[in-house]
Design a protein around this motif. Structure first.
Motif, PDB file in Angstrom:
ATOM      1  N   ILE A 199      10.560  36.069  15.360  1.00 56.18           N
ATOM      2  CA  ILE A 199      11.956  36.076  15.803  1.00 56.18           C
ATOM      3  C   ILE A 199      12.006  36.569  17.242  1.00 56.18           C
ATOM      4  N   TYR A 200      12.822  35.904  18.043  1.00 57.36           N
ATOM      5  CA  TYR A 200      13.018  36.348  19.423  1.00 57.36           C
ATOM      6  C   TYR A 200      14.500  36.223  19.758  1.00 57.36           C
ATOM      7  N   ALA A 201      14.921  37.005  20.707  1.00 55.19           N
ATOM      8  CA  ALA A 201      16.327  36.960  21.140  1.00 55.19           C
ATOM      9  C   ALA A 201      16.374  37.073  22.655  1.00 55.19           C
ATOM     10  N   ASP A 202      17.348  36.407  23.230  1.00 54.80           N
ATOM     11  CA  ASP A 202      17.562  36.470  24.674  1.00 54.80           C
ATOM     12  C   ASP A 202      19.036  36.788  24.900  1.00 54.80           C
ATOM     13  N   ASN A 203      19.312  37.925  25.504  1.00 54.10           N
ATOM     14  CA  ASN A 203      20.683  38.339  25.787  1.00 54.10           C
ATOM     15  C   ASN A 203      20.880  38.364  27.296  1.00 54.10           C
ATOM     16  N   ARG A 204      21.957  37.784  27.732  1.00 51.02           N
ATOM     17  CA  ARG A 204      22.292  37.773  29.160  1.00 51.02           C
ATOM     18  C   ARG A 204      23.722  38.242  29.333  1.00 51.02           C
ATOM     19  N   ILE A 205      23.941  39.044  30.350  1.00 47.11           N
ATOM     20  CA  ILE A 205      25.283  39.505  30.676  1.00 47.11           C
ATOM     21  C   ILE A 205      25.643  38.934  32.038  1.00 47.11           C
ATOM     22  N   ILE A 206      26.767  38.247  32.086  1.00 46.39           N
ATOM     23  CA  ILE A 206      27.251  37.619  33.305  1.00 46.39           C
ATOM     24  C   ILE A 206      28.466  38.414  33.790  1.00 46.39           C
ATOM     25  N   GLU A 207      28.450  38.821  35.047  1.00 47.83           N
ATOM     26  CA  GLU A 207      29.591  39.500  35.646  1.00 47.83           C
ATOM     27  C   GLU A 207      30.278  38.528  36.594  1.00 47.83           C
ATOM     28  N   TYR A 208      31.605  38.508  36.536  1.00 49.62           N
ATOM     29  CA  TYR A 208      32.365  37.604  37.384  1.00 49.62           C
ATOM     30  C   TYR A 208      33.747  38.196  37.626  1.00 49.62           C
ATOM     31  N   GLN A 209      34.481  37.580  38.545  1.00 48.15           N
ATOM     32  CA  GLN A 209      35.833  38.038  38.867  1.00 48.15           C
ATOM     33  C   GLN A 209      36.844  36.960  38.501  1.00 48.15           C
ATOM     34  N   VAL A 210      37.994  37.427  38.005  1.00 52.40           N
ATOM     35  CA  VAL A 210      39.090  36.530  37.646  1.00 52.40           C
ATOM     36  C   VAL A 210      40.323  36.968  38.436  1.00 52.40           C
ATOM     37  N   ALA A 211      40.943  36.008  39.106  1.00 49.00           N
ATOM     38  CA  ALA A 211      42.175  36.282  39.837  1.00 49.00           C
ATOM     39  C   ALA A 211      43.355  35.790  39.012  1.00 49.00           C
ATOM     40  N   THR A 212      44.384  36.624  38.931  1.00 52.39           N
ATOM     41  CA  THR A 212      45.624  36.258  38.264  1.00 52.39           C
ATOM     42  C   THR A 212      46.722  36.228  39.310  1.00 52.39           C
ATOM     43  N   LEU A 213      47.397  35.102  39.414  1.00 52.02           N
ATOM     44  CA  LEU A 213      48.554  34.985  40.295  1.00 52.02           C
ATOM     45  C   LEU A 213      49.784  35.007  39.394  1.00 52.02           C
ATOM     46  N   GLN A 214      50.623  36.010  39.586  1.00 49.56           N
ATOM     47  CA  GLN A 214      51.820  36.171  38.763  1.00 49.56           C
ATOM     48  C   GLN A 214      53.049  36.099  39.647  1.00 49.56           C
ATOM     49  N   ILE A 215      54.009  35.276  39.247  1.00 49.13           N
ATOM     50  CA  ILE A 215      55.254  35.105  39.996  1.00 49.13           C
ATOM     51  C   ILE A 215      56.393  35.624  39.128  1.00 49.13           C
ATOM     52  N   ASP A 216      57.120  36.599  39.667  1.00 45.75           N
ATOM     53  CA  ASP A 216      58.255  37.193  38.970  1.00 45.75           C
ATOM     54  C   ASP A 216      59.541  36.803  39.679  1.00 45.75           C
ATOM     55  N   LEU A 217      60.535  36.362  38.893  1.00 55.26           N
ATOM     56  CA  LEU A 217      61.856  36.043  39.421  1.00 55.26           C
ATOM     57  C   LEU A 217      62.859  37.008  38.791  1.00 55.26           C
ATOM     58  N   HIS A 218      63.563  37.738  39.656  1.00 60.05           N
ATOM     59  CA  HIS A 218      64.544  38.728  39.208  1.00 60.05           C
ATOM     60  C   HIS A 218      65.943  38.248  39.543  1.00 60.05           C
ATOM     61  N   ASP A 219      66.883  38.511  38.649  1.00 56.81           N
ATOM     62  CA  ASP A 219      68.285  38.226  38.937  1.00 56.81           C
ATOM     63  C   ASP A 219      68.718  39.207  40.026  1.00 56.81           C
ATOM     64  N   ALA A 220      69.221  38.704  41.123  1.00 59.47           N
ATOM     65  CA  ALA A 220      69.586  39.560  42.253  1.00 59.47           C
ATOM     66  C   ALA A 220      70.793  40.438  41.947  1.00 59.47           C
ATOM     67  N   ARG A 221      71.650  40.020  41.027  1.00 62.68           N
ATOM     68  CA  ARG A 221      72.841  40.822  40.704  1.00 62.68           C
ATOM     69  C   ARG A 221      72.491  42.096  39.937  1.00 62.68           C
ATOM     70  N   ASP A 222      71.646  41.972  38.903  1.00 56.43           N
ATOM     71  CA  ASP A 222      71.333  43.148  38.097  1.00 56.43           C
ATOM     72  C   ASP A 222      69.894  43.640  38.252  1.00 56.43           C
ATOM     73  N   GLY A 223      69.067  42.908  38.996  1.00 57.26           N
ATOM     74  CA  GLY A 223      67.692  43.327  39.249  1.00 57.26           C
ATOM     75  C   GLY A 223      66.730  43.128  38.090  1.00 57.26           C
ATOM     76  N   LYS A 224      67.182  42.520  37.009  1.00 58.86           N
ATOM     77  CA  LYS A 224      66.331  42.346  35.837  1.00 58.86           C
ATOM     78  C   LYS A 224      65.433  41.122  35.979  1.00 58.86           C
ATOM     79  N   LEU A 225      64.242  41.256  35.415  1.00 56.15           N
ATOM     80  CA  LEU A 225      63.297  40.146  35.385  1.00 56.15           C
ATOM     81  C   LEU A 225      63.849  39.061  34.466  1.00 56.15           C
ATOM     82  N   VAL A 226      63.966  37.815  34.986  1.00 54.29           N
ATOM     83  CA  VAL A 226      64.494  36.721  34.161  1.00 54.29           C
ATOM     84  C   VAL A 226      63.432  35.667  33.861  1.00 54.29           C
TER      85      VAL A 226
END
Length: 184
Positions: free
Chosen positions: A120-147
């Protein structure tokens, strides 16, 4: 053995080809057809972490242009006075790891050897990488709440991109995120 060694690059290739995951959330009680104008909520673009390799005036400019173009496509105009919506964008970069394991086995021995045992043999590999998240938030200008909130994730490449390629990628991601915004 060769088959299992080829499995690792194939998995990496599949991971690199994954489409961006796009998510959205919104307040269903809001009348989105009433929103006609928008302005930036300052600071307009937030970076996490605050790393100078990520946080760039050029990146912010590209994001602002792409968001403005897409909001215009949805019939929302920049406000000359009071806006209906306020916009804030987050660019979040996370370090992630993924573990790949492969293994195999068989039995060894021969008709002349009375012992047949497992191999029996095993091969384990660990890959490191970066993930970018682009998040766009729109708020109601009258009450400031996220819509409305939309986001997309994309695995970052180690390859150096030209300014035109960076702008194109940002436009593509913003387009995918804002495609989820309710059409009027």
């Amino acid at each position: 053995m060769l088959r299992q060694l080829l499995l690792i690059p194939a998995l990496l290739l599949l991971a690199a080809c994954q489409s961006q995951t796009v998510q959205r959330d919104f307040d269903p009680t809001r009348d989105f057809s009433a929103y006609r104008t928008w302005s930036w909520m300052e600071p307009a673009v937030q970076f996490r972490p605050t790393d100078p390799r990520i946080q760039s005036g050029l990146t912010e400019q590209r994001i602002r242009e792409a968001v403005g173009e897409q909001l215009d496509q949805h019939g929302l105009r920049p406000a000359s006075g009071a806006a209906d919506l306020q916009v804030r964008v987050w660019l979040i970069v996370d370090n992630r790891t993924q573990q790949f394991s492969s293994g195999g086995g068989g039995y060894w021995g021969s008709p002349w050897n009375p012992y047949w045992g497992p191999s029996i043999y095993a091969d384990n590999r660990i890959i490191e990488y970066q993930v970018a998240t682009l998040q766009i938030d729109l708020h109601d200008a009258r009450d400031g709440k996220l819509v409305w909130r939309g986001s997309a994730e994309q695995t970052l490449s180690d390859r150096q991109l030209s300014p035109a390629e960076r702008a194109s990628r940002i436009r593509q991601i913003v387009t995918r995120v804002l495609a989820q915004y309710p059409m009027r």
